[in-house]
Write an enzyme that holds these catalytic residues in place. Structure first.
Site, PDB file in Angstrom:
ATOM      1  N   GLY A 130       0.785  -1.217   0.000  1.00 54.96           N
ATOM      2  CA  GLY A 130       0.000   0.000   0.000  1.00 54.96           C
ATOM      3  C   GLY A 130       0.816   1.266   0.000  1.00 54.96           C
ATOM      4  O   GLY A 130       0.263   2.353  -0.201  1.00 54.96           O
ATOM      5  N   GLU A 131       2.118   1.162   0.231  1.00 52.38           N
ATOM      6  CA  GLU A 131       2.953   2.358   0.322  1.00 52.38           C
ATOM      7  C   GLU A 131       3.776   2.550  -0.957  1.00 52.38           C
ATOM      8  O   GLU A 131       3.256   3.048  -1.939  1.00 52.38           O
ATOM      9  CB  GLU A 131       3.820   2.275   1.576  1.00 52.38           C
ATOM     10  CG  GLU A 131       2.959   2.244   2.851  1.00 52.38           C
ATOM     11  CD  GLU A 131       3.762   2.298   4.123  1.00 52.38           C
ATOM     12  OE1 GLU A 131       4.624   3.205   4.255  1.00 52.38           O
ATOM     13  OE2 GLU A 131       3.536   1.451   5.004  1.00 52.38           O
ATOM     14  N   MET A 132       5.024   2.106  -1.009  1.00 51.01           N
ATOM     15  CA  MET A 132       5.806   2.283  -2.224  1.00 51.01           C
ATOM     16  C   MET A 132       5.654   1.117  -3.193  1.00 51.01           C
ATOM     17  O   MET A 132       6.012   1.227  -4.364  1.00 51.01           O
ATOM     18  CB  MET A 132       7.277   2.520  -1.858  1.00 51.01           C
ATOM     19  CG  MET A 132       7.505   3.844  -1.145  1.00 51.01           C
ATOM     20  SD  MET A 132       9.208   4.110  -0.567  1.00 51.01           S
ATOM     21  CE  MET A 132      10.074   4.279  -2.132  1.00 51.01           C
TER      22      MET A 132
END
Length: 355
Positions: free
Chosen positions: A154-156
């Site tokens: 969900g982030e990088m």
């Protein structure tokens, strides 16, 4: 080459407001002959209270990942390079922007393809001293913290294989890794080590409070001095916001609404860790709103009101959180004091990235 990898200069740079500084100021002694520092309009502030908030002499560096100029330089490039992400559009600096107190100015973070994350982006200021890391303490070291978001979907949203392939295809990165880690292949773990070395250089500068603590009686206003006296006594803030970074690095339920388990996700069946989140540093706090792990409080005034009376009562609530019954003037003084913890730093230079 005198032991240096002699990485290419970063070339042209772009400047940002706020800076990192590569070394902390030396520890200073406080004279204690009088035993107290006078504060207009309230009880005297014990000099020992000021001494407890003095800056340290040097930045700590772990034995298994010591800092060098080449590591810092390459780590900084990696920190600002969006090619470390799955989309090629998000860098560490996308969420940890030096212009926003090394945060993003949002209530909760934004990740891969616009994914709205569940928590407020914490600052990386002064994280050299901050283990464990993340709001829930799931990373024991800065190296683990640096790696986590790169590989989080969900982030990088990167992968180890894609990360290695991308960096291996860039000659300057390939040569830099070979010089720093000779004979070792590029790896996600090596990337995290370099980013962690750079992150340890992200240190807040001298703030008005520091000058006052060193003896400059005119560095802060009388209102700020009254606020500090409240901070360390009636308001009970220093029970958690202690030390020069104004954090105990502990985990506390401070009574924010919501069902996020916080630290209890990793340490279940411990009542006091339910809804408990890491105490954030208050350094450069004036530039780091909104506040709290969920970004729910927009101003420092709202933060003070929360601790004064607006918290949720439940079994896990920290025993340090209780109704304070502060006057309007006391609340204002606390805010004025907290703003003295913000330093005016030099601009940060954005590195030219290799092709």
């Amino acid at each position: 080459m005198n032991g240096s990898c002699m990485l290419k200069p970063t070339g042209s740079t772009r400047r940002y407001r706020l800076s990192t500084i590569l070394t902390c100021l030396a520890m200073v002694a406080i004279a204690v002959s009088s035993g107290v520092a006078a504060v207009a309009g309230t009880a005297p502030v014990p000099v020992a209270s000021l001494a407890a908030f003095l800056r340290p002499a040097a930045i700590p560096s772990p034995a298994d990942n010591p800092a060098t100029a080449d590591k810092i330089r390459l780590g900084k490039m990696l920190f600002f390079d969006p090619r470390l992400s799955g989309s090629g559009a998000i860098s560490c600096a996308s969420c940890h922007n030096p212009s926003l107190g090394w945060q993003d100015g949002l209530a909760t973070g934004i990740g891969h393809h616009g994914t709205v994350l569940g928590r407020h982006t914490p600052t990386i200021l002064n994280t050299a001293w901050a283990e464990p890391l993340f709001w829930d303490g799931r990373a024991d070291t800065l190296e683990q913290q640096a790696l986590g978001p790169m590989l989080a979907a969900g982030e990088m949203a990167g992968t180890s294989d894609k990360l290695v392939a991308t960096l291996s295809a860039i000659p300057e990165y390939r040569d830099g890794f070979e010089c720093i880690f000779p004979g070792q292949p590029i790896s996600a773990e090596a990337v995290a080590k370099l980013i962690a070395v750079f992150e340890r250089t992200v240190v807040s500068g001298t703030a008005p409070f520091d000058r006052w603590a060193k003896g400059d009686t005119k560095a802060v206003s009388d209102a700020a001095k009254r606020g500090f006296a409240l901070f360390t006594t009636k308001a009970n803030c220093a029970s958690c916001h202690s030390g020069w970074r104004f954090t105990d690095d502990g985990f506390h339920d401070i009574g924010l609404p919501g069902d996020d388990p916080g630290r209890a996700k990793f340490m279940p069946d411990i009542t006091v860790l339910e809804h408990a989140f890491k105490t954030p540093t208050l350094r450069n706090i004036a530039e780091r709103g909104p506040y709290m792990h969920d970004g729910s409080l927009k101003t420092l005034e709202a933060v003070v009101d929360h601790y004064d009376h607006a918290f949720v009562q439940r079994r896990s609530l920290s025993t340090d959180v209780r109704q304070l019954k502060l006057s309007a003037q006391e609340k204002a003084d606390l805010v004025v004091f907290m703003k003295t913890l913000t330093s005016t730093d030099d601009p940060v230079e954005y590195p030219a990235l290799p092709r």
